[in-house]
Design a protein around this motif. Sequence first.
Motif, PDB file in Angstrom:
ATOM      1  N   VAL A  97       0.828  -1.458   0.300  1.00 16.26           N
ATOM      2  CA  VAL A  97      -0.227  -0.226  -0.268  1.00 16.26           C
ATOM      3  C   VAL A  97       0.910   1.188   0.103  1.00 16.26           C
ATOM      4  O   VAL A  97       1.634   1.565   0.529  1.00 16.26           O
ATOM      5  CB  VAL A  97      -0.620  -0.467   0.886  1.00 16.26           C
ATOM      6  CG1 VAL A  97      -1.874   1.728   0.885  1.00 16.26           C
ATOM      7  CG2 VAL A  97      -2.093  -1.221   1.253  1.00 16.26           C
ATOM      8  N   VAL A  98       0.673   2.373  -0.589  1.00 12.40           N
ATOM      9  CA  VAL A  98       1.755   3.436  -1.239  1.00 12.40           C
ATOM     10  C   VAL A  98       0.781   4.836  -1.089  1.00 12.40           C
ATOM     11  O   VAL A  98      -0.499   4.563  -1.472  1.00 12.40           O
ATOM     12  CB  VAL A  98       2.070   3.410  -2.030  1.00 12.40           C
ATOM     13  CG1 VAL A  98       2.954   4.450  -2.508  1.00 12.40           C
ATOM     14  CG2 VAL A  98       2.922   2.476  -2.585  1.00 12.40           C
ATOM     15  N   ARG A  99       1.217   5.602  -0.226  1.00 14.66           N
ATOM     16  CA  ARG A  99       0.354   6.562   0.189  1.00 14.66           C
ATOM     17  C   ARG A  99       1.593   7.713  -1.059  1.00 14.66           C
ATOM     18  O   ARG A  99       2.364   8.288  -0.772  1.00 14.66           O
ATOM     19  CB  ARG A  99       0.898   7.002   1.922  1.00 14.66           C
ATOM     20  CG  ARG A  99       0.250   8.683   2.162  1.00 14.66           C
ATOM     21  CD  ARG A  99      -1.399   8.502   1.495  1.00 14.66           C
ATOM     22  NE  ARG A  99      -2.049   9.720   2.448  1.00 14.66           N
ATOM     23  CZ  ARG A  99      -2.954  10.174   2.220  1.00 14.66           C
ATOM     24  NH1 ARG A  99      -3.633   9.610   0.130  1.00 14.66           N
ATOM     25  NH2 ARG A  99      -3.561  11.537   1.968  1.00 14.66           N
ATOM     26  N   ILE A 100       0.687   8.395  -1.551  1.00 12.93           N
ATOM     27  CA  ILE A 100       0.698   8.435  -2.956  1.00 12.93           C
ATOM     28  C   ILE A 100       1.243  10.132  -2.453  1.00 12.93           C
ATOM     29  O   ILE A 100       0.264  10.694  -2.038  1.00 12.93           O
ATOM     30  CB  ILE A 100      -0.106   8.812  -3.901  1.00 12.93           C
ATOM     31  CG1 ILE A 100      -0.207   7.729  -5.252  1.00 12.93           C
ATOM     32  CG2 ILE A 100       0.615   9.691  -5.499  1.00 12.93           C
ATOM     33  CD1 ILE A 100      -0.859   7.245  -5.882  1.00 12.93           C
ATOM     34  N   SER A 101       2.624  11.084  -3.089  1.00 17.24           N
ATOM     35  CA  SER A 101       3.295  12.275  -2.949  1.00 17.24           C
ATOM     36  C   SER A 101       2.843  12.712  -4.087  1.00 17.24           C
ATOM     37  O   SER A 101       3.280  13.837  -3.854  1.00 17.24           O
ATOM     38  CB  SER A 101       4.085  11.660  -2.246  1.00 17.24           C
ATOM     39  OG  SER A 101       5.234  11.269  -3.041  1.00 17.24           O
ATOM     40  N   ALA A 102       3.672  12.467  -5.420  1.00 17.31           N
ATOM     41  CA  ALA A 102       2.812  13.472  -6.437  1.00 17.31           C
ATOM     42  C   ALA A 102       2.069  12.228  -7.365  1.00 17.31           C
ATOM     43  O   ALA A 102       2.793  11.157  -7.433  1.00 17.31           O
ATOM     44  CB  ALA A 102       4.536  13.823  -6.220  1.00 17.31           C
ATOM     45  N   ALA A 160       2.628   0.064   4.224  1.00 12.72           N
ATOM     46  CA  ALA A 160       1.116  -1.114   4.891  1.00 12.72           C
ATOM     47  C   ALA A 160       1.840  -2.213   3.409  1.00 12.72           C
ATOM     48  O   ALA A 160       2.486  -2.280   2.188  1.00 12.72           O
ATOM     49  CB  ALA A 160       0.269  -1.367   4.688  1.00 12.72           C
ATOM     50  N   HIS A 161       2.302  -3.525   3.752  1.00 11.85           N
ATOM     51  CA  HIS A 161       2.104  -4.722   3.280  1.00 11.85           C
ATOM     52  C   HIS A 161       0.863  -5.813   3.806  1.00 11.85           C
ATOM     53  O   HIS A 161       0.681  -6.192   5.154  1.00 11.85           O
ATOM     54  CB  HIS A 161       3.739  -6.019   3.383  1.00 11.85           C
ATOM     55  CG  HIS A 161       4.231  -4.731   2.997  1.00 11.85           C
ATOM     56  ND1 HIS A 161       5.423  -3.647   3.665  1.00 11.85           N
ATOM     57  CD2 HIS A 161       4.436  -4.255   1.486  1.00 11.85           C
ATOM     58  CE1 HIS A 161       6.127  -2.518   2.977  1.00 11.85           C
ATOM     59  NE2 HIS A 161       5.306  -3.122   2.021  1.00 11.85           N
ATOM     60  N   TRP A 162       0.537  -6.572   2.881  1.00  9.13           N
ATOM     61  CA  TRP A 162      -0.809  -7.475   3.345  1.00  9.13           C
ATOM     62  C   TRP A 162      -0.201  -8.789   2.172  1.00  9.13           C
ATOM     63  O   TRP A 162       0.308  -8.321   1.431  1.00  9.13           O
ATOM     64  CB  TRP A 162      -2.149  -6.882   2.667  1.00  9.13           C
ATOM     65  CG  TRP A 162      -1.829  -5.804   3.741  1.00  9.13           C
ATOM     66  CD1 TRP A 162      -2.912  -5.130   4.778  1.00  9.13           C
ATOM     67  CD2 TRP A 162      -3.355  -4.561   2.556  1.00  9.13           C
ATOM     68  NE1 TRP A 162      -2.731  -3.846   4.348  1.00  9.13           N
ATOM     69  CE2 TRP A 162      -3.853  -3.627   3.808  1.00  9.13           C
ATOM     70  CE3 TRP A 162      -3.967  -4.122   1.543  1.00  9.13           C
ATOM     71  CZ2 TRP A 162      -5.027  -2.133   3.506  1.00  9.13           C
ATOM     72  CZ3 TRP A 162      -4.520  -3.419   1.384  1.00  9.13           C
ATOM     73  CH2 TRP A 162      -4.769  -2.073   2.250  1.00  9.13           C
ATOM     74  N   ALA A 213      -4.710 -10.333   1.718  1.00  8.29           N
ATOM     75  CA  ALA A 213      -4.226  -9.647   0.657  1.00  8.29           C
ATOM     76  C   ALA A 213      -5.510  -9.994  -0.821  1.00  8.29           C
ATOM     77  O   ALA A 213      -5.636  -9.134  -1.462  1.00  8.29           O
ATOM     78  CB  ALA A 213      -2.380 -10.084  -0.217  1.00  8.29           C
ATOM     79  N   ALA A 214      -5.924 -10.926  -0.038  1.00  9.35           N
ATOM     80  CA  ALA A 214      -6.990 -11.700  -0.676  1.00  9.35           C
ATOM     81  C   ALA A 214      -7.951 -10.783  -0.196  1.00  9.35           C
ATOM     82  O   ALA A 214      -9.349 -10.443  -1.143  1.00  9.35           O
ATOM     83  CB  ALA A 214      -7.255 -13.009  -0.099  1.00  9.35           C
TER      84      ALA A 214
END
Length: 127
Positions: free
Chosen positions: A16-21, A36-38, A43-44
Amino acid sequence: MQLPVEAVAATVLIEVVRISALPAKRGVPYPGSAVAHWAGIEAADALALIENLPGSEQHRCGFSPGWSVRAYEGSLDLALFEAAFCFRCHEVRMHGTTVPPALATQFFDADTPPAQALLTLFRSTAP
């Protein structure tokens, strides 16, 4: 929402990425911090939630996504796909080796319970 079927079946990890640009060009990863990593059932469940997002018409905001997910197979080398979500214009943009052109841009109803659940899930990962 449609995800690449083969990629979903092969996914073992979601980042999971919190986008900055916005990226400099289409098709490259969205800049931001991995928050985060699921894996496994997490993930499913996340993929099932994304697949259950109801479609919508396009809204205009200029596409300013706040979150993305990157799906990885067992080797964890290259993302199978990345999906960036804009909850203002209800748009998802996907790219990656498993994403056919027809799935690259999709629209979802951000006001529905599944979309709000996904947003809540994203927000729960923020530090």
